[in-house]
Design an enzyme around this catalytic site. Structure first.
Site, PDB file in Angstrom:
ATOM      1  CE  LYS A 109       2.585  19.578 -24.083  1.00 16.47           C
ATOM      2  NZ  LYS A 109       3.534  18.776 -23.334  1.00 16.47           N
ATOM      3  NE  ARG A 164     -14.776  16.394  -6.257  1.00 18.59           N
ATOM      4  CZ  ARG A 164     -15.330  15.492  -5.430  1.00 18.59           C
ATOM      5  NH1 ARG A 164     -14.899  14.241  -5.442  1.00 18.59           N
ATOM      6  NH2 ARG A 164     -16.288  15.824  -4.608  1.00 18.59           N
ATOM      7  CE1 TYR A 200       6.920  19.072 -20.681  1.00 18.30           C
ATOM      8  CE2 TYR A 200       6.007  18.502 -18.539  1.00 18.30           C
ATOM      9  CZ  TYR A 200       6.142  19.388 -19.587  1.00 18.30           C
ATOM     10  OH  TYR A 200       5.492  20.582 -19.531  1.00 18.30           O
ATOM     11  CG  ASP A 211       5.313  11.069 -21.262  1.00 24.09           C
ATOM     12  OD1 ASP A 211       4.572  11.176 -22.268  1.00 24.09           O
ATOM     13  OD2 ASP A 211       5.534  12.017 -20.485  1.00 24.09           O
TER      14      ASP A 211
HETATM   15  C1  LIG Z   1       3.678  18.480 -21.976  1.00 19.01           C
HETATM   16  C2  LIG Z   1       4.132  17.162 -21.544  1.00 19.01           C
HETATM   17  C3  LIG Z   1       3.741  16.608 -20.310  1.00 19.01           C
HETATM   18  C4  LIG Z   1       2.889  17.374 -19.328  1.00 19.01           C
HETATM   19  O1  LIG Z   1       1.642  17.608 -19.848  1.00 19.01           O
HETATM   20  P1  LIG Z   1       0.695  18.875 -19.432  1.00 19.01           P
HETATM   21  O2  LIG Z   1      -0.543  18.588 -20.169  1.00 19.01           O
HETATM   22  O3  LIG Z   1       1.421  20.114 -19.851  1.00 19.01           O
HETATM   23  O4  LIG Z   1       0.578  18.808 -17.941  1.00 19.01           O
HETATM   24  C5  LIG Z   1       4.188  15.343 -19.994  1.00 19.01           C
HETATM   25  N1  LIG Z   1       4.979  14.649 -20.835  1.00 19.01           N
HETATM   26  C6  LIG Z   1       5.382  15.141 -22.022  1.00 19.01           C
HETATM   27  C7  LIG Z   1       6.258  14.326 -22.898  1.00 19.01           C
HETATM   28  C8  LIG Z   1       4.980  16.417 -22.416  1.00 19.01           C
HETATM   29  O5  LIG Z   1       5.393  16.899 -23.599  1.00 19.01           O
END
Ligand SMILES: *Cc1c(COP(=O)(O)O)cnc(C)c1O
Length: 407
Positions: A207, A57, A110, A182
């Site tokens: 992604k 953890r 997002y 992000d």
């Molecule tokens: C999918 C996504 C997130 C969140 O990520 P998860 O792994 O689904 O929690 C945050 N920012 C962007 C731009 C995303 O495409």
């Protein structure tokens, strides 16, 4: 027979050499692919010993290998990895914000980020102002004495509008607050926010970084060691670390990230310029088509290519968009981006179905808007598929005597 040991000669920080993501010296008989440390806990040689990893953890060797790989891609210390992108964002917010603090957040982030601020953090007394971050004057005006963080995403989701990271970094610096970007869509291969003055790069590794739709994950990368330590502490307290298996899968995916993303981005640019000339399509969005100030931002911020996500609107609105996606054969309808397969999303009925129509249209998400995450198929195959789906909806709207699609 003695062990032949030597240190890897090529430092693994250029995107082209991510595939050398190993920590150990090269050793006879070592597995080529680092083994997964699939263990919750780690032995100690005796009372008082203090091994690097003790309990998964807190830290784990497989997760640590992904963390150092992600850090190197931005010339930063090892990042901090989480079970998902949203777990990473939550840890970032908990590490920087407390009750009474304020955040300035881009409107093009997002949807899960918006939900986190509006529905989870706001009852704890953390206030958030949403701004059009493409207009940096609006960002500056939104900063208050209690602001602690500016959070933006560029290109925006799903409109692909660009935010000037350097201008936002100046605003953050003047106000003495942190800037987080992000960078999920472009990854450090095509954009390095820290180079433009951001304090933290935020990733959903789920992604493009994994790239194969097999492992959830999130990461934070920064050059601020104090902040990284605080984030690790939050992760230990909340138990949000990534699983060793997902880190291992992501380490395999990341080896081909530069090749995948560059090829997918090239196809996305080719497809965008084809869509631009089609009479059933309007408002094609891809940073390769940017003009004026946006073109300057793209040129400064993006490393050669502009990403694999394209958005466009189908003339004929909601119904036409629904019929179009049902007629596609190569592109798969999902709520996801970043895989090697081409994926399509209809935000009005999927990611933004809960958002009131007026509000959605206000942020650029029309009824006919579609978001395409271009995969590794040849661009001509995708164009052929899109062409036949557009022909199919043109034929049905004619036979139904409906409004001509070019009206
Ligand atoms: C999918 C996504 C997130 C969140 O990520 P998860 O792994 O689904 O929690 C945050 N920012 C962007 C731009 C995303 O495409």
């Amino acid at each position: 027979m003695g062990f032949q040991q030597r240190t890897p000669t090529q430092p693994p920080h250029s995107p082209e050499s991510i595939c050398l993501n190993r920590l150990d010296p090269i050793c006879d008989g070592q597995p080529l692919v680092p083994s997964i440390a699939q263990s919750t806990t780690f032995q100690r040689s005796g009372v008082g010993s203090d091994p690097e990893h003790q309990y998964s953890r807190v830290s784990n060797p497989s997760v640590a290998l992904l963390e150092s790989t992600l850090g190197k891609l931005e010339d930063a210390p090892a990042g901090v990895c989480f079970g998902t992108g949203l777990a990473a964002e939550t840890a970032l917010f908990l590490s920087l914000l407390q009750s009474g603090d304020h955040v300035v957040c881009g409107r093009g982030v997002y949807g899960g980020t918006t939900r986190l601020f509006q529905q989870l953090l706001s009852p704890y007394g953390i206030e958030c102002t949403f701004v059009d971050s493409t207009d940096t004057d609006e960002v500056r005006r939104a900063v208050q004495p209690n602001t602690r963080l500016i959070f933006v995403e560029t290109p925006a989701n799903p409109t692909l509008d660009l935010t000037d990271i350097r201008a936002c970094a100046e605003i953050a610096k003047d106000a003495g607050v942190k800037l987080a970007v992000d960078n999920t869509f472009l990854t450090p291969v095509l954009q390095r926010p820290l180079d433009h003055g951001a304090d933290i790069s935020v990733y959903s590794t789920t992604k493009f970084i994994d790239g194969h739709s097999v492992a959830l994950g999130g990461a934070l990368v920064s050059k601020d060691q104090g902040l990284l330590d605080r984030i690790r502490f939050i992760r230990k307290c909340t138990g949000a670390i990534q699983s060793p298996f997902n880190a291992w899968l992501t380490l395999n995916g990341i080896k081909t990230l530069p090749l995948r993303l560059k090829a997918q981005s090239k196809s996305a640019a080719e497809l965008s310029s084809w869509l631009l000339d089609h009479d059933q399509i309007e408002r094609v969005r891809h940073p390769s088509l940017a003009t004026g100030h946006d073109a300057l931002i793209a040129q400064r911020q993006h490393l050669g290519e502009h990403g694999a996500v394209v958005s466009f609107s189908i003339k004929g609105g909601y119904d036409a968009a629904c019929r179009f996606v049902s007629s596609l054969r190569r592109c798969t309808l999902v709520e996801h981006v970043g895989s090697v397969e081409t994926l399509i999303t209809h935000p009005a009925s999927m990611t933004h179905a809960d958002v009131p129509r007026e509000q959605r249209i206000d942020v650029g998400i029309s009824d006919g808007l579609l978001r395409l995450s271009v995969g590794l198929e040849p661009a001509e195959e995708l164009i052929t598929d899109i062409r036949q789906a557009l022909a199919a909806i043109r034929a049905t709207s004619k036979s139904q005597g409906g409004v001509p699609v070019h009206a």
